[in-house]
Design an enzyme around this catalytic site. Structure first.
Site, PDB file in Angstrom:
ATOM      1  N   GLY A   1      -5.844   1.979  85.338  1.00 27.66           N
ATOM      2  CA  GLY A   1      -6.204   0.808  84.572  1.00 27.66           C
ATOM      3  C   GLY A   1      -5.828   0.343  83.241  1.00 27.66           C
ATOM      4  O   GLY A   1      -5.613  -0.608  82.745  1.00 27.66           O
TER       5      GLY A   1
ATOM      6  N   GLY B   1      -2.930   2.376  81.914  1.00 21.02           N
ATOM      7  CA  GLY B   1      -1.427   2.745  81.793  1.00 21.02           C
ATOM      8  C   GLY B   1      -1.064   3.609  82.940  1.00 21.02           C
ATOM      9  O   GLY B   1      -1.541   3.336  84.057  1.00 21.02           O
ATOM     10  N   CYS B   2       0.265   4.174  82.709  1.00 20.79           N
ATOM     11  CA  CYS B   2       0.924   4.758  83.865  1.00 20.79           C
ATOM     12  C   CYS B   2       0.871   6.147  83.682  1.00 20.79           C
ATOM     13  O   CYS B   2       0.813   6.903  82.610  1.00 20.79           O
ATOM     14  CB  CYS B   2       2.534   4.382  83.906  1.00 20.79           C
TER      15      CYS B   2
ATOM     16  N   ASP C   1     -16.124   7.515  90.096  1.00 20.50           N
ATOM     17  CA  ASP C   1     -15.045   7.000  90.303  1.00 20.50           C
ATOM     18  C   ASP C   1     -14.082   7.487  91.433  1.00 20.50           C
ATOM     19  O   ASP C   1     -13.322   7.593  91.315  1.00 20.50           O
ATOM     20  CB  ASP C   1     -14.316   6.409  89.177  1.00 20.50           C
TER      21      ASP C   1
END
Length: 457
Positions: A171, A173-174, A286
């Site tokens: 959400g 970044g990578c 999550d």
């Protein structure tokens, strides 16, 4: 250090005790007083020698008196001198001890200030936030040393964050594959932007993972803050995420039935640790297939703790709704009620993914979606239909009794009413008999039934 300081003090105190005892003891002279000399009586006295006789009679008394009073005065002076010396010595020792304690305290405070200053210079000030997590306890819950890493070294290790090094996207970044000078590989998550949500998730991740150690929870190796960019460095999981294995190009081909049961068992063990062995408990909040990472042997580990909360750390009924559609429990989605049973619901959805290889939410039309729970529930309880909806990759490769048992566990986990869902510990105990012994369970099977996938996958 203490022994070096106090050893001389013992000698001083012994000396003071000896001197005090000597002062209190009576003085004994080595030579006794001479007996009084009495003049011999004589019937005839020489009146002319009266004066000399009187002088002779009195002179011994005068000598005796002079010899007795002089030593007594000396003894008194000695006692007074000893008392004064002892008092002075005691005062000196007291001030020496006081000064030594003062120095130690000053050095300790200076060291603490230096440490706090060093931590503050890195730009990571957790403040009262970190205090919420300092009470975590458990067999693996203990504070670990997490390295503060140099930005330039991370930039070099990731090829200046090239697209070819990207392992996945989140959400904020990578995630990049990093290779360091010592030929060690790691995964680097880069969070760009200084939004409050990104900062909060970064802090949560560092605080929790620096205290949690478990075989089924990802290990945090270090972190870095560079301007508005924050980076987290993890152990590299060579087989990627469960989502990429199931829904990516491989299409689940590397995951046999027993490997899938092993993955489900690993997830349950990680959740059980968070719910039952951390004090206070931790709710992941999550859990999803993209946050379950697999190593080269397909051992599963929970990752991405940015949204995790400590049970009791805040009013869970008033926290911001977060999570991923399809995995969020209905009571949390509709009423904002969050408990450990919310993680159990998400686990049930992941278990259905392992069984059916369907995504948690699928589009039926541009404006219409269907969840895996809604689609599967009527068929999971029908023993005639269940084998036909299982992922074709594993269809007809398992004992049907085991398939029915796993389906029953999944149905219980995704019940709409939280109180009907089992504890994750009960789920764990249900899965252990379905996993082969060499994969961490108690099932005895032939080696060919769970042989490893071909090399290169």
């Amino acid at each position: 250090m203490e022994s070096v300081v106090f050893q001389p003090c013992y000698g001083i105190w012994v000396m003071m005790i000896i001197l005090a005892a000597a002062a209190a003891a009576p003085v004994v002279h080595s030579r006794p007083d001479p007996p009084p000399q009495i003049a011999p009586t004589s019937p005839v006295l020489n009146h002319g020698d009266d004066a000399s006789n009187s002088k002779a009679l009195l002179s011994p008394g005068v000598q005796v008196g002079s010899e007795n009073h002089h030593p007594m005065d000396s003894n008194r002076k000695l006692v007074v001198a000893l008392i004064v010396a002892s008092t002075a010595l005691g005062t000196i020792i007291f001030f020496m001890l006081f000064f030594w304690i003062y120095l130690r305290k000053k050095i300790r405070n200076a060291h603490k200030s230096q440490t706090d200053s060093l931590q503050g210079s890195e730009g990571l000030a957790f403040g009262s936030f970190g205090a919420k997590y300092n009470s975590l306890k458990g067999s693996y819950c203990r504070r670990r040393s997490v390295s503060i890493m140099d930005y330039k070294s991370l930039e070099t290790a990731t090829g200046n964050f090239k697209d070819s090094h990207i392992l996945g996207e989140g959400g904020f970044g990578c995630v990049y594959k990093a290779q360091f000078e010592d030929n060690q590989f790691s995964a680097v998550k880069r969070l760009d932007g200084g939004t409050q949500d990104a900062i909060r998730e970064f802090e949560t991740e560092v605080e929790l993972l620096s205290q949690i150690q478990h075989p089924n929870i990802i290990s945090l190796l270090g972190y870095c803050i560079h301007g508005d960019t924050r980076l987290l460095v993890y152990e590299l999981m060579q087989s990627g995420s469960l989502e990429s294995q199931l829904h990516g190009p491989c299409g689940g081909s590397a995951l046999t039935w027993h490997r899938r049961m092993k993955i489900a068992l690993d997830i349950a063990r990680g959740l059980e640790f968070l719910h039952e062995h951390c004090n206070p408990p931790v709710i992941h909040r999550d859990l999803k297939s993209s946050n379950i990472l697999l190593d080269s042997n397909f051992n599963a580990k929970l990752s991405d703790f940015g949204l995790a909360i400590v049970d009791g750390a805040q009013n869970k009924n008033n926290i911001k709704l977060s999570g991923t559609l399809g995995y969020v429990a209905p009571e949390y989605l509709l009423d904002g009620k969050l408990t450990d049973k919310s993680d159990v619901y998400a686990f049930g959805v992941v278990l259905l993914e392992l069984l059916l290889r369907r995504k948690p939410v699928e589009k039926l039309a541009p404006a219409q979606c269907q969840s895996i729970v809604t689609w599967a529930m009527p068929q999971l309880t029908d023993r005639s239909k269940l084998p036909t909806i299982v992922d074709p990759v594993i269809r007809d490769t398992m004992d049907l009794k085991h398939l029915y048992q796993v389906a029953a566990v999944a149905v219980l986990c995704v019940q709409p009413e939280p109180s009907y869902r089992p504890l994750i510990t009960d789920v764990l105990h249900s899965l252990v008999p379905l996993v082969p012994i060499d994969l961490g369970g108690t099932l005895r099977v032939a080696a060919t039934q769970h042989a490893p996938p071909p090399s290169g996958l």
